[in-house]
Design a protein around this motif. Structure first.
Motif, PDB file in Angstrom:
ATOM      1  N   LEU A 130      27.575  42.942  58.376  1.00 34.94           N
ATOM      2  CA  LEU A 130      28.712  43.825  58.124  1.00 34.94           C
ATOM      3  C   LEU A 130      29.086  44.598  59.378  1.00 34.94           C
ATOM      4  O   LEU A 130      30.273  44.812  59.661  1.00 34.94           O
ATOM      5  CB  LEU A 130      28.383  44.790  56.985  1.00 34.94           C
ATOM      6  N   CYS A 131      28.076  45.022  60.113  1.00 36.77           N
ATOM      7  CA  CYS A 131      28.329  45.757  61.354  1.00 36.77           C
ATOM      8  C   CYS A 131      29.048  44.857  62.365  1.00 36.77           C
ATOM      9  O   CYS A 131      30.023  45.265  63.000  1.00 36.77           O
ATOM     10  CB  CYS A 131      27.009  46.266  61.923  1.00 36.77           C
ATOM     11  N   PHE A 132      28.578  43.619  62.483  1.00 35.69           N
ATOM     12  CA  PHE A 132      29.193  42.658  63.399  1.00 35.69           C
ATOM     13  C   PHE A 132      30.623  42.323  62.983  1.00 35.69           C
ATOM     14  O   PHE A 132      31.548  42.285  63.795  1.00 35.69           O
ATOM     15  CB  PHE A 132      28.333  41.383  63.434  1.00 35.69           C
TER      16      PHE A 132
ATOM     17  N   PHE B  41      31.864  50.333  63.150  1.00 35.96           N
ATOM     18  CA  PHE B  41      31.458  50.338  61.744  1.00 35.96           C
ATOM     19  C   PHE B  41      30.531  51.506  61.443  1.00 35.96           C
ATOM     20  O   PHE B  41      30.477  51.997  60.309  1.00 35.96           O
ATOM     21  CB  PHE B  41      30.753  49.008  61.426  1.00 35.96           C
ATOM     22  N   LEU B  42      29.803  51.965  62.460  1.00 38.76           N
ATOM     23  CA  LEU B  42      28.867  53.074  62.264  1.00 38.76           C
ATOM     24  C   LEU B  42      29.591  54.387  61.973  1.00 38.76           C
ATOM     25  O   LEU B  42      28.991  55.309  61.414  1.00 38.76           O
ATOM     26  CB  LEU B  42      27.970  53.223  63.486  1.00 38.76           C
ATOM     27  N   ILE B  43      30.865  54.488  62.351  1.00 40.75           N
ATOM     28  CA  ILE B  43      31.618  55.728  62.100  1.00 40.75           C
ATOM     29  C   ILE B  43      31.792  55.955  60.591  1.00 40.75           C
ATOM     30  O   ILE B  43      31.363  56.997  60.074  1.00 40.75           O
ATOM     31  CB  ILE B  43      32.973  55.699  62.842  1.00 40.75           C
TER      32      ILE B  43
ATOM     33  N   VAL C 231      27.022  45.667  68.660  1.00 37.42           N
ATOM     34  CA  VAL C 231      27.184  47.117  68.827  1.00 37.42           C
ATOM     35  C   VAL C 231      28.463  47.553  69.522  1.00 37.42           C
ATOM     36  O   VAL C 231      28.885  48.704  69.364  1.00 37.42           O
ATOM     37  CB  VAL C 231      25.973  47.712  69.595  1.00 37.42           C
ATOM     38  N   ILE C 232      29.100  46.680  70.319  1.00 40.32           N
ATOM     39  CA  ILE C 232      30.309  47.117  71.033  1.00 40.32           C
ATOM     40  C   ILE C 232      31.411  47.430  70.018  1.00 40.32           C
ATOM     41  O   ILE C 232      31.778  46.585  69.205  1.00 40.32           O
ATOM     42  CB  ILE C 232      30.790  46.047  72.023  1.00 40.32           C
ATOM     43  N   PRO C 233      31.953  48.639  70.040  1.00 37.19           N
ATOM     44  CA  PRO C 233      32.926  49.037  69.010  1.00 37.19           C
ATOM     45  C   PRO C 233      34.298  48.407  69.198  1.00 37.19           C
ATOM     46  O   PRO C 233      34.774  48.231  70.317  1.00 37.19           O
ATOM     47  CB  PRO C 233      32.995  50.563  69.180  1.00 37.19           C
TER      48      PRO C 233
END
Length: 600
Positions: free
Chosen positions: A48-50, A57-59, A267-269
């Motif tokens: 989901l993050c990817f 996605f962490l926001i 991790v790159i937003p």
């Protein structure tokens, strides 16, 4: 005289059926972490993050953690600890919502059927990891076809087409240029599942899966034979082991060539993704799923605490560790997927998958490329197994707690009762280890225990406590248990406004956005679609249904509807601490002696 003065005290028979308690704080922490940290942390969060903007996605993830998930954990643990009963008894404090724990019980019931299936598949992979040659790493097996290609063989293909999806799979499996199928794909579909063409063709039982299923239920029975006393001992191992194994996989993953390629995608937003409402819904659903809120495990586990236990501190510990495991799992998974993409000279999108596709196809393919693949196979599948067993323990304990709290005499025949219940669940699970079993599994996994139904139950929790029972009334109960605490305004804002409004919007969004359910390119028939929706509705319909029943009953009896709004934590739903109990006994005894002296 004795009955009058001692009516509020426990009789010898009640003492015989006394509810169990955790021996120390570590029992509760480990059991609750085991319940909340599960398969979703390692195979759902990273994807989901990817998929939803990487670091962006962490926001929404952390925003919803602060405003919804952590407040929900505090609500459920405080409720269980204050009432010290299972969920059905706990929600007596808000009678109009007595249907809520029934809905949650049904969601949990579906979970208790789904988890063993994943564990059965995992057990087979774990056993086969001890083979001299991993069976999913070659194409010379009886289940392989002429289209089979090994993970190493992909490197020799000149092109790679990720748009041609395998008709029989729901896990984003890819054909290669000449319609070749990966060896891991064929192993899972043809050897593990023995997959039939459709839902209406269940086929025969897969014999080795039945054996593994029986073995797992025997393990469940003996590990939980003495309730929380035996579970507390087991979870020290099953809750700790995944942390250690994930660290081992992470260390190995980040040292592989190409690991940075995978981590960059992870991790790159991509801030543009935040404009998509699906990203926010995905963050909210992942939090509820991984924190195990909206079901019963947290309420049940907390109900074994002493009255004045510091659940507030542990709620933040549980949430923090859960998020940490999710993030570390993502690092471990995507570093190794980066290695595979680099080795095969393909894009990360071609190898990144979610759910069973990650655990049973993508990661085994990575394992087959590593030196000493047997060792890494054992480590990975042991991690999956321990995570799943922990979650299953919590689910089964919540299941049994409801039985025992509503039928206390069953505690006398605890061993027999557990044997009968587990045998019943085992027989139902057999429907998911035949050749068409994965179609049934997907229904329960997608409609029974996730999606809009869980958002609905969480919304009802916040409304019931925040509005019907009254936040200020409930806050007094929290202070009674753990004293004064900062954070009242934060919780009040969350429970009464932000959380219920947000969760109801997400539930409505998921309900409106539903599409005909499909498994890969196989779309379920009309009766299958109806079955999916019946499974989803089978839980949440009890919430309004029971409320309507109570209102009609009250009207017919000429009773006020106000009593359906709130009840105090009275003796019929409350169990005070041992110190308070002894004090109460002493007061009643002194009163009885005084009365006897007056009579004399």
């Amino acid at each position: 005289m004795e009955g009058k003065f001692l009516s509020g005290l426990k009789t010898n028979n009640e003492a015989k059926h006394k509810r169990q308690e955790w021996k120390n704080s570590f029992d509760f922490i480990f059991a609750t972490i085991g319940a909340s940290v599960g398969l979703g942390n390692i195979w759902r969060f990273p994807y989901l993050c990817f998929k939803n903007g990487g670091g962006a996605f962490l926001i929404p993830y952390f925003i919803f953690a602060i405003l919804i998930a952590v407040p929900a954990v505090i609500l459920e643990t405080s409720l269980g600890q204050r009432v010290r009963r299972g969920a059905v008894q706990s929600w007596k404090i808000v009678p109009i919502f007595r249907g809520l724990p029934i809905a949650q019980w049904i969601i949990m019931f579906y979970g208790s059927l789904s988890y063993p299936i994943v564990l059965v598949w995992t057990t087979k992979y774990l056993v086969k990891s001890f083979s001299a040659t991993l069976p999913w790493s070659t194409c010379d097996n009886s289940w392989n076809t002429e289209h089979c290609v090994t993970a190493a063989g992909v490197k020799n293909l000149t092109t790679f087409n990720s748009s041609n999806i395998n008709r029989t799979s729901n896990f984003n499996l890819t054909y290669h240029v000449n319609k070749s199928i990966s060896a891991t794909n064929e192993y899972f579909v043809n050897e593990v599942l023995h997959l039939s063409p459709s839902l209406d063709q269940p086929g025969a039982l897969v014999q080795d899966l039945v054996v593994y299923m029986l073995l797992l239920w025997v393990v469940f029975y003996f590990c939980m034979l003495k309730g929380v006393k035996s579970t507390a001992k087991v979870v020290y191992v099953t809750a700790t082991l995944p942390f250690i194994l994930i660290i081992v996989i992470l260390v190995r993953g980040v040292t592989l060539e190409g690991a940075g390629k995978g981590l960059r995608f992870y991790v790159i937003p991509d801030a543009t993704k935040l404009n998509n409402p699906e990203v926010w819904v995905a963050a909210g659903s992942q939090l509820l799923f991984s924190y195990s809120v909206g079901a019963l495990p947290l309420v049940t586990m907390a109900s074994y605490n002493k009255l004045h236990y510091n659940f507030w501190r542990d709620s933040f510990i549980i949430a923090g560790l859960n998020t940490l495991v999710s993030f570390l799992s993502g690092v471990a998974v995507f570093s190794t997927l980066g290695y595979m993409a680099n080795y095969q000279n393909v894009s990360i999108e071609s190898v990144a998958r979610s759910g069973p596709g990650l655990a049973f196809i993508a990661y085994p393919e990575v394992i087959s490329l590593l030196p000493i693949p047997q060792f890494w196979g054992v480590v990975f599948f042991l991690t999956i197994l321990s995570l799943g067993i922990d979650s299953q323990f919590a689910t089964l304990e919540a299941f049994m707690a409801i039985l025992y709290d509503n039928f206390t005499t069953l505690r006398v025949w605890d061993k027999t009762t557990r044997a009968v219940v587990y045998a019943f669940l085992f027989l139902i699970c057999l429907s998911m280890v035949d050749e068409g079993g994965v179609y049934v599994f997907e229904i329960l996994n997608n409609y029974g225990m996730s999606g809009w139904s869980v958002f609905t139950t969480v919304t009802c929790e916040f409304v019931a406590i925040g509005w019907f029972f009254g936040f200020d009334n409930y806050w007094e109960e929290i202070e009674l248990m753990i004293g004064r605490r900062r954070g009242k305004l934060w919780l009040k804002t969350s429970w009464k406004f932000i959380a219920p409004i947000t969760c109801s919007i997400m539930a409505l969004y998921l309900l409106v956005k539903q599409k005909p359910f499909a498994y890969g390119k196989y779309t379920y028939p009309v009766w299958g679609q109806l079955l999916c929706h019946m499974v989803a509705l089978s839980s949440v319909l009890f919430i309004p249904g029971y409320a309507i029943y109570l209102v009609i009953s009250a009207r017919m009896k000429g009773e006020s509807l106000y009593k359906l709004r709130r009840q105090s934590f009275s003796s019929d739903v409350d169990e005070i601490s041992e110190v308070e109990r002894e004090k109460k006994i002493r007061i009643h005894s002194e009163a009885e002696l005084e009365m006897l002296s007056v009579v004399q």
